[in-house]
Design an enzyme around this catalytic site. Structure first.
Site, short mmCIF file in Angstrom:
data_model
loop_
_atom_site.label_atom_id
_atom_site.label_comp_id
_atom_site.label_asym_id
_atom_site.label_seq_id
_atom_site.Cartn_x
_atom_site.Cartn_y
_atom_site.Cartn_z
CG ASP A 5 -0.15 -0.09 2.53
OD1 ASP A 5 0.77 -0.91 2.62
OD2 ASP A 5 -0.48 0.65 3.47
CE1 TYR A 124 3.39 0.41 12.30
CE2 TYR A 124 1.29 1.01 11.31
CZ TYR A 124 2.40 0.20 11.35
OH TYR A 124 2.52 -0.83 10.46
CE LYS A 155 1.96 -3.46 9.29
NZ LYS A 155 1.76 -3.05 7.87
#
Length: 227
Positions: A5, A124, A155
């Site tokens: 991506d 994140y 993730k």
């Protein structure tokens, strides 16, 4: 998992010019899932064999005023006719756009529930208050956030040691994937070994695999760490 991506955020990186050929090589080397934006999915469908495809719903560019401000650019409903096996979203915990990203994630999770579509949340720690993005407490917070928003898989960044990543993988009862890693192949492999020992159920690596002529060999080595 191999994310493809990066074209929206970073442009035509090496390995993405013919993404289907790259995906085919990596699928043959052991990749079990690929993530991509909706314009790329049709070209990948015939190239990845039995590997899964996730439609990535979030985007921003490195040229924008705030690259951490991820916005929704696709929907769960668009993933259905594309034959995707799931969708993924990106949340930057601590970013100036965090509130919008959380609100978007809630709507995406509701749509996933309605359609029975698996959801992966890439979370994140990134923002003005974040000094160390790999700090275990922050990454554990990221996993918990993903879980409580309704994601099926989280993730997150690797925290640097198996012991610290164990606190991350135990932050919620969903599978955790270790993201990214050092460019040096030896350090990268060592990091993924640490993540696996710390409870990671798999890994997600992009440029270290698709942007590297030695990517298939690296991937085969990683698959031995996560059999």
């Amino acid at each position: 998992m191999v994310p493809l991506d990066h074209g929206i955020s970073m442009g035509p990186l090496p390995g993405l010019a013919d993404a289907a050929a790259t995906a085919r090589r990596l699928a043959d080397a052991g990749a079990t899932c690929f993530t991509a934006h909706k314009g790329l999915i049709p070209s990948l469908a015939g190239a990845v064999g039995n590997a899964g495809l996730l439609l990535h719903l979030s985007a921003s560019t490195d040229l924008g005023p705030d690259p951490t401000d991820k916005r929704i650019v696709a929907t769960v409903e668009e993933a259905l006719p594309l034959g995707c096996d799931g969708v993924s979203i990106h949340i930057n915990l601590g970013s100036l756009g965090e509130a919008q990203q959380l609100e978007d994630a809630g709507r995406v999770a509701a749509a996933c529930d309605a359609w029975g579509m698996p959801l992966l949340a890439m979370v994140y720690p990134r923002g003005p208050k974040i000094k160390t993005p790999s700090e275990p407490a922050l990454v554990a917070h990221a996993v918990r956030l993903a879980y409580e928003l309704g994601a099926d898989i989280a993730k997150v960044p690797y925290t640097g040691s198996a012991a610290s990543f164990k606190t991350v993988s135990e932050a919620a009862p969903i599978p955790v994937l270790a993201a990214g890693g050092p460019e040096d192949p030896t350090a990268f492999l060592a990091a993924m070994r640490g993540a696996q020992k710390g409870g990671a159920r798999g890994f997600s690596a992009g440029r270290n695999l698709f942007g590297n002529a030695d990517g298939p060999r690296r991937l085969r080595e990683l698959c031995k760490v996560f059999p």
